[in-house]
Design an enzyme around this catalytic site. Structure first.
Site, short mmCIF file in Angstrom:
data_model
loop_
_atom_site.label_atom_id
_atom_site.label_comp_id
_atom_site.label_asym_id
_atom_site.label_seq_id
_atom_site.Cartn_x
_atom_site.Cartn_y
_atom_site.Cartn_z
N ASP A 87 0.92 -1.41 0.07
CA ASP A 87 -0.35 0.19 -0.13
C ASP A 87 1.25 1.09 0.30
O ASP A 87 1.52 1.28 1.36
CB ASP A 87 -0.54 -0.26 1.42
N HIS A 94 -3.35 -0.46 -2.34
CA HIS A 94 -4.29 0.51 -2.01
C HIS A 94 -5.93 0.52 -3.15
O HIS A 94 -5.17 0.34 -3.99
CB HIS A 94 -4.15 1.45 -1.90
#
Length: 232
Positions: free
Chosen positions: A170, A201
Site C-alpha cells: 500500500d 491500496h
C-alpha cells in the site's frame, strides 16, 4: 430496494443524506458502509447493495456533507482524484465519526436493527478504526485503513470485534506504519489483522483499475464470515 434517507446529527442541529439498501426480508442487523475519499459513489452504493443481498440493511452516510454534499468521484480520473484529496484535507474526521454514530443510532432507533456493524475503505478504513474505539458498533471492519499508527493510543477503547485488511504494498500505508499496526494490535484480543502480500491500496474496490479480483473476494469472504459471527 434502495432509497435516500435523511439522518439527523447527534446535536440535532443538522442533517445529512444517507444511501440505504434494504434486504428483501426483515433485517435485524445493519451495516454502516463508510466511504472512501471519493464520496458515496457507484462503488460504495454497490457495496451496500451486496450487503442487502446478504440480508443486512446497509447505510452509506454522506460524510462530506459539511464540505460538499453528494460528492461522487472516480479514482481512475486524475482530476477527480485530485479533487478527492482536496476534499479530504477539509474534512473533519472527529465530526465524521459523530455522523457515523448518528447513523448507528438511526439504524437502531428508527429502523429497528438490534445489531449494527461498520465497514470502511481507505479514509473509511481509518474511520472504521475510530468507530471501533469511539462508538458502540457491534463489529467493525477496515480495508486499507490509512494512518492507524497515530490512532493506536485509542486501542484500549476497542470493546467489540475489529478486523483490518492490510495490503503490504500500500503506497499510502508504508511498511513502518504496517509494522506499527501489527506491533500495537497483534496481541489485542478483539482485533484481527489480515495481510495481503504484494497488493496495493484499493484492491477491493468494486470498479476500476485498482481491483484485484482474487484478493477482493478473499477479503470480502473474511468480512462476511466476521459479520456473520458477530451480527447475526
Amino acid at each position: 430496494m434502495s432509497e435516500t434517507v435523511t439522518i439527523s446529527t447527534l446535536d440535532g442541529e443538522g442533517s445529512f443524506d444517507c444511501y440505504c439498501a434494504r434486504p428483501s426480508g426483515e433485517a435485524t442487523a445493519a451495516i454502516v458502509v463508510i466511504q472512501e475519499i471519493f464520496g458515496v459513489n457507484r462503488g460504495i452504493r454497490q457495496k451496500c447493495d451486496r450487503l442487502a443481498e446478504d440480508g443486512y440493511l446497509a447505510l452509506a452516510p454522506d460524510l462530506f456533507w459539511r464540505v460538499q454534499p453528494n460528492v461522487e468521484l472516480d479514482p481512475d480520473i486524475e482530476a477527480e482524484f485530485a479533487e478527492a484529496l482536496e476534499l479530504m484535507g477539509k474534512f473533519d474526521q472527529d465530526l465524521g465519526v459523530r455522523d457515523i454514530e448518528a447513523t448507528i443510532r438511526h439504524a437502531r432507533e428508527k429502523l429497528g436493527c438490534e445489531k449494527v456493524g461498520a465497514v470502511g475503505y481507505c479514509l473509511g478504513g481509518r474511520l472504521a478504526f475510530m468507530t471501533a474505539t469511539r462508538t458502540d458498533a457491534d463489529a467493525s471492519v477496515g480495508y486499507y485503513a490509512v494512518g492507524v499508527d497515530n490512532l493506536l493510543r485509542e486501542k484500549h477503547a476497542i470493546a467489540r470485534p475489529l478486523m483490518l485488511h492490510i495490503p503490504t504494498a500500500d503506497h499510502f500505508v508504508p511498511p513502518e506504519v504496517q509494522a506499527a499496526m501489527h506491533e500495537g494490535l497483534d496481541d489485542h484480543p478483539r482485533v484481527t489483522l489480515h495481510d495481503y502480500e504484494g497488493l496495493d491500496h484499493g484492491f477491493a474496490t468494486e470498479f476500476g483499475q485498482r481491483r484485484n479480483e482474487e484478493a477482493a473476494q478473499l477479503a470480502d469472504q473474511r468480512t462476511a464470515e466476521f459479520f456473520g459471527e458477530h451480527l447475526r
